[in-house]
Design an enzyme around this catalytic site. Sequence first.
Site, PDB file in Angstrom:
ATOM      1  N   ASP A  93       0.859  -1.154   0.078  1.00 20.75           N
ATOM      2  CA  ASP A  93      -0.107  -0.090  -0.072  1.00 20.75           C
ATOM      3  C   ASP A  93       0.800   1.162  -0.159  1.00 20.75           C
ATOM      4  O   ASP A  93       0.846   2.241   0.443  1.00 20.75           O
ATOM      5  CB  ASP A  93      -1.019   0.192   1.240  1.00 20.75           C
ATOM      6  CG  ASP A  93      -0.062  -0.157   2.564  1.00 20.75           C
ATOM      7  OD1 ASP A  93       0.744  -0.794   2.607  1.00 20.75           O
ATOM      8  OD2 ASP A  93      -0.457   0.782   3.389  1.00 20.75           O
ATOM      9  N   LYS A 205      -6.307   0.135   6.654  1.00 22.40           N
ATOM     10  CA  LYS A 205      -5.245   0.127   7.477  1.00 22.40           C
ATOM     11  C   LYS A 205      -4.983   1.600   7.777  1.00 22.40           C
ATOM     12  O   LYS A 205      -5.366   2.615   7.073  1.00 22.40           O
ATOM     13  CB  LYS A 205      -3.758  -0.203   6.817  1.00 22.40           C
ATOM     14  CG  LYS A 205      -2.540  -0.208   7.572  1.00 22.40           C
ATOM     15  CD  LYS A 205      -1.584  -0.169   6.454  1.00 22.40           C
ATOM     16  CE  LYS A 205      -0.643   1.208   6.814  1.00 22.40           C
ATOM     17  NZ  LYS A 205       0.526   1.091   5.957  1.00 22.40           N
ATOM     18  N   GLU A 245      -2.619   0.319  13.882  1.00 26.59           N
ATOM     19  CA  GLU A 245      -1.115   0.374  13.520  1.00 26.59           C
ATOM     20  C   GLU A 245      -0.488   1.606  14.361  1.00 26.59           C
ATOM     21  O   GLU A 245      -0.182   2.717  13.786  1.00 26.59           O
ATOM     22  CB  GLU A 245      -0.548   0.304  12.260  1.00 26.59           C
ATOM     23  CG  GLU A 245       0.637   0.153  11.946  1.00 26.59           C
ATOM     24  CD  GLU A 245       1.130   0.091  10.514  1.00 26.59           C
ATOM     25  OE1 GLU A 245       0.299  -0.106   9.572  1.00 26.59           O
ATOM     26  OE2 GLU A 245       2.333   0.092  10.317  1.00 26.59           O
ATOM     27  N   GLU A 247       2.755   2.594  15.074  1.00 23.93           N
ATOM     28  CA  GLU A 247       4.121   2.075  14.945  1.00 23.93           C
ATOM     29  C   GLU A 247       5.172   2.901  15.555  1.00 23.93           C
ATOM     30  O   GLU A 247       5.153   4.238  15.865  1.00 23.93           O
ATOM     31  CB  GLU A 247       4.500   2.444  13.384  1.00 23.93           C
ATOM     32  CG  GLU A 247       6.013   1.859  13.027  1.00 23.93           C
ATOM     33  CD  GLU A 247       6.407   1.818  11.772  1.00 23.93           C
ATOM     34  OE1 GLU A 247       5.560   1.924  10.827  1.00 23.93           O
ATOM     35  OE2 GLU A 247       7.754   1.705  11.389  1.00 23.93           O
ATOM     36  N   LYS A 287      -1.328  -4.082  14.228  1.00 29.18           N
ATOM     37  CA  LYS A 287      -0.143  -4.016  13.448  1.00 29.18           C
ATOM     38  C   LYS A 287       0.945  -3.565  14.229  1.00 29.18           C
ATOM     39  O   LYS A 287       1.164  -2.230  14.282  1.00 29.18           O
ATOM     40  CB  LYS A 287      -0.428  -3.744  12.042  1.00 29.18           C
ATOM     41  CG  LYS A 287       0.734  -3.470  11.121  1.00 29.18           C
ATOM     42  CD  LYS A 287       0.545  -3.200   9.717  1.00 29.18           C
ATOM     43  CE  LYS A 287       1.554  -3.306   8.900  1.00 29.18           C
ATOM     44  NZ  LYS A 287       1.592  -3.305   7.335  1.00 29.18           N
ATOM     45  N   SER A 356       2.490  -8.585   8.539  1.00 27.71           N
ATOM     46  CA  SER A 356       2.167  -7.783   7.628  1.00 27.71           C
ATOM     47  C   SER A 356       3.140  -7.035   6.907  1.00 27.71           C
ATOM     48  O   SER A 356       3.049  -5.667   7.424  1.00 27.71           O
ATOM     49  CB  SER A 356       0.685  -6.961   8.449  1.00 27.71           C
ATOM     50  OG  SER A 356       0.444  -5.923   7.352  1.00 27.71           O
ATOM     51  N   TYR A 418       5.629   6.593   5.193  1.00 28.10           N
ATOM     52  CA  TYR A 418       5.249   5.482   4.141  1.00 28.10           C
ATOM     53  C   TYR A 418       4.351   5.818   3.165  1.00 28.10           C
ATOM     54  O   TYR A 418       3.512   6.656   3.594  1.00 28.10           O
ATOM     55  CB  TYR A 418       4.407   4.269   5.254  1.00 28.10           C
ATOM     56  CG  TYR A 418       4.534   3.199   4.458  1.00 28.10           C
ATOM     57  CD1 TYR A 418       3.373   2.563   3.901  1.00 28.10           C
ATOM     58  CD2 TYR A 418       5.903   2.304   4.351  1.00 28.10           C
ATOM     59  CE1 TYR A 418       3.402   1.364   3.077  1.00 28.10           C
ATOM     60  CE2 TYR A 418       5.718   0.875   3.692  1.00 28.10           C
ATOM     61  CZ  TYR A 418       4.530   0.464   3.093  1.00 28.10           C
ATOM     62  OH  TYR A 418       4.725  -0.624   2.372  1.00 28.10           O
TER      63      TYR A 418
END
Length: 418
Positions: A93, A205, A245, A247, A287, A356, A418
């Site tokens: 993605d 996501k 997620e 992170e 995630k 993932s 990202y």
Amino acid sequence: MLFRSCKEKACVKERVVAPCSPLPSEKPEAMASATLLKSSFLPKKSEWGATRQAAAPKPVTVSMVVRAGAYDDELVKTAKTIASPGRGILAMDESNATCGKRLASIGLENTEANRQAYRTLLVTAPGLGQYISGAILFEETLYQSTVDGKKIVDILTEQKIVPGIKVDKGLVPLAGSNNESWCQGLDGLASREAAYYQQGARFAKWRTVVSIPNGPSELAVKEAAWGLARYAAISQDNGLVPIVEPEILLDGEHGIDRTFEVAQKVWAETFFYMAENNVMFEGILLKPSMVTPGAECKDRATPEQVSDYTLKLLHRRIPPAVPGIMFLSGGQSEVEATQNLNAMNQGPNPWHVSFSYARALQNTCLKTWGGQPENVKAAQDALLLRAKANSLAQLGKYTSDGEAAEAKEGMFVKNYVY
Ligand code: 13P
């Protein structure tokens, strides 16, 4: 109080809250002194009873919605399908900007045709669905066809891979923080997600980040957790299983204990706000980052240490109702990400513990392709090799014997977006 939109199946329960007792100064007898009785604004003695009755606090009725959304059964089913034994998620993605950086690394221009060629290569790898249960797509790919004109979502469905969609709108500076960021995308999310569902997506996501060297500040953690909770509730309302997620970036010189401490705080806040937003835990996937030392820390951790710390974190913070923990790779090398996952699956876990990955599945594949049509088969083989290795790691049966030196090279990028 109504917490969420009340669907036909929602069941409303009423709770009666007992009235509060008056404060000592409000007690009627405190007013019954002779001096006070002379004051003209007070009621006459004959009216006392009536006045006291009128002033008595009434019971307060609080209506609570016990959530039962229209998509609940489907969400649980989707989450279970994605969290099925020996399978994990292919994260493909990358935004157009990030995909451009990947293509530039192999000397290709960032055109829609090149992005389409690369994504076609990934989704058409023969037998990919044996190891991959879900694929996260960027919006362009969700509506795109392969180079042969077949819809990408249809190819995925034929491979028994559930199509998913990145729904966040990326990171921007968080005003009032220590150079930290927050994740945009809640405005208009419900209508976008309804359209993504129509297009075939069944999970979503949202990636936000927490930086250890920049704090993290209370504000940044709270903002990250609240945003994830709102996104999760909205996604479930629209039939998409939310991948949650937050992170925790690898950037920094800190040791593994500091990562553990921050991760505990981040997950506590995230679950607190998800509960407040009535998110159904059986219908989400997580995630997380694995608990590792910072990328610039001199003390490196073995897969066993990463596994011990990460499982300890999960046991302390994640309810067993959550069906799947799908780790991100975050800049670890392909082999490192697989070894760490394998170490976490050496014993039974209450959740499906899987992957993932984006970089840790695609890196060798992309380099092998190099933009040359004659390399497509070799590139697909490279993808299948990594997918199979991670599938084995999900089952706790992976060995790193025979792995290429290239797959052991780290992919950490400072301040990665990202
Ligand atoms: P990496 O596995 O490259 O860290 O990707 C994380 C991610 O969020 C992709 O969806």
